[in-house]
Write an enzyme that holds these catalytic residues in place. Sequence first.
Site, PDB file in Angstrom:
ATOM      1  N   CYS A 104       0.860  -1.314   0.086  1.00 29.05           N
ATOM      2  CA  CYS A 104       0.064   0.043   0.089  1.00 29.05           C
ATOM      3  C   CYS A 104       0.897   1.307   0.069  1.00 29.05           C
ATOM      4  O   CYS A 104       1.937   1.409   0.785  1.00 29.05           O
ATOM      5  CB  CYS A 104      -0.898   0.032   1.155  1.00 29.05           C
ATOM      6  SG  CYS A 104      -1.749   1.678   1.388  1.00 29.05           S
ATOM      7  N   VAL A 105       0.634   2.084  -0.697  1.00 34.13           N
ATOM      8  CA  VAL A 105       1.733   3.287  -1.044  1.00 34.13           C
ATOM      9  C   VAL A 105       1.634   4.190  -0.028  1.00 34.13           C
ATOM     10  O   VAL A 105       2.657   4.837   0.575  1.00 34.13           O
ATOM     11  CB  VAL A 105       1.191   4.193  -2.228  1.00 34.13           C
ATOM     12  CG1 VAL A 105      -0.048   4.669  -2.383  1.00 34.13           C
ATOM     13  CG2 VAL A 105       2.036   5.243  -2.696  1.00 34.13           C
TER      14      VAL A 105
END
Lengths: 130, 104
Positions: free
Chosen positions: A78-79
């Site tokens: 997840c960024v």
Amino acid sequence: MKFGILVNEGPYQHQASDSAYQFARAALEKGHEVTRVFFYHDGVYNGTSYSVPPLDDRQVTKQWSELAKEHDVDLVLCVAACQRRGMMDDGEAERHGKGANNVAEGFRISGLGQLIETGIQSDRLVTFGD
Amino acid sequence: MSILHTVNKSAYERNALESCLGHTRPGDAVLLIEDGVISARAGSTAGEKLAAAMAETGVSIYALGADMAARGIPEDKLVDGVKAIDYAGFVDLAAENDAVEAWL
């Protein structure tokens, strides 16, 4: 059957990543497909190439990288979770003026949309966390 | 529609098992993994709750053998009716039920 897997915790502190890995292996051995493993929250630490555990310990990051290579499993970090925790690919490092790429082989950084997509496209989404 | 519920906490640490058992319906399966397997020991207060849930709600209860072994719980110390399974069995349960819900 298509399985999506969500991992919410980092390696060594919790069992979540180990359990998820064993589940993924077992599913693949049974001929199922693991479409994607999404690493969220501290789970993104599973994807750091800077992890160098003792050789007689389990190699969590390496195991995931090998699984991705052998079975073409999409490992997504997840960024937003990565930005908070110092996980960078080349693009992120450049954008934020940081020096290095520390995303291990087989992992990639992307958005939460990838988790939603996994939920829609998989027959089952199995969550491992604390 | 049946659901596979996974519980990874000991009943003596968090109330995840109790919450889970309060939401199960007949035909559902509950799989105890990680520290969750501690609840499946026969002759314990958590074990009694599991036995009652099986008798009253008609849920099936399973425990992951590898996590039992890691915590020193042999199969013959499980509550009657709780089945020990391996990761392949976990995968089968996930496939057989319509959804998987983790009680984190």
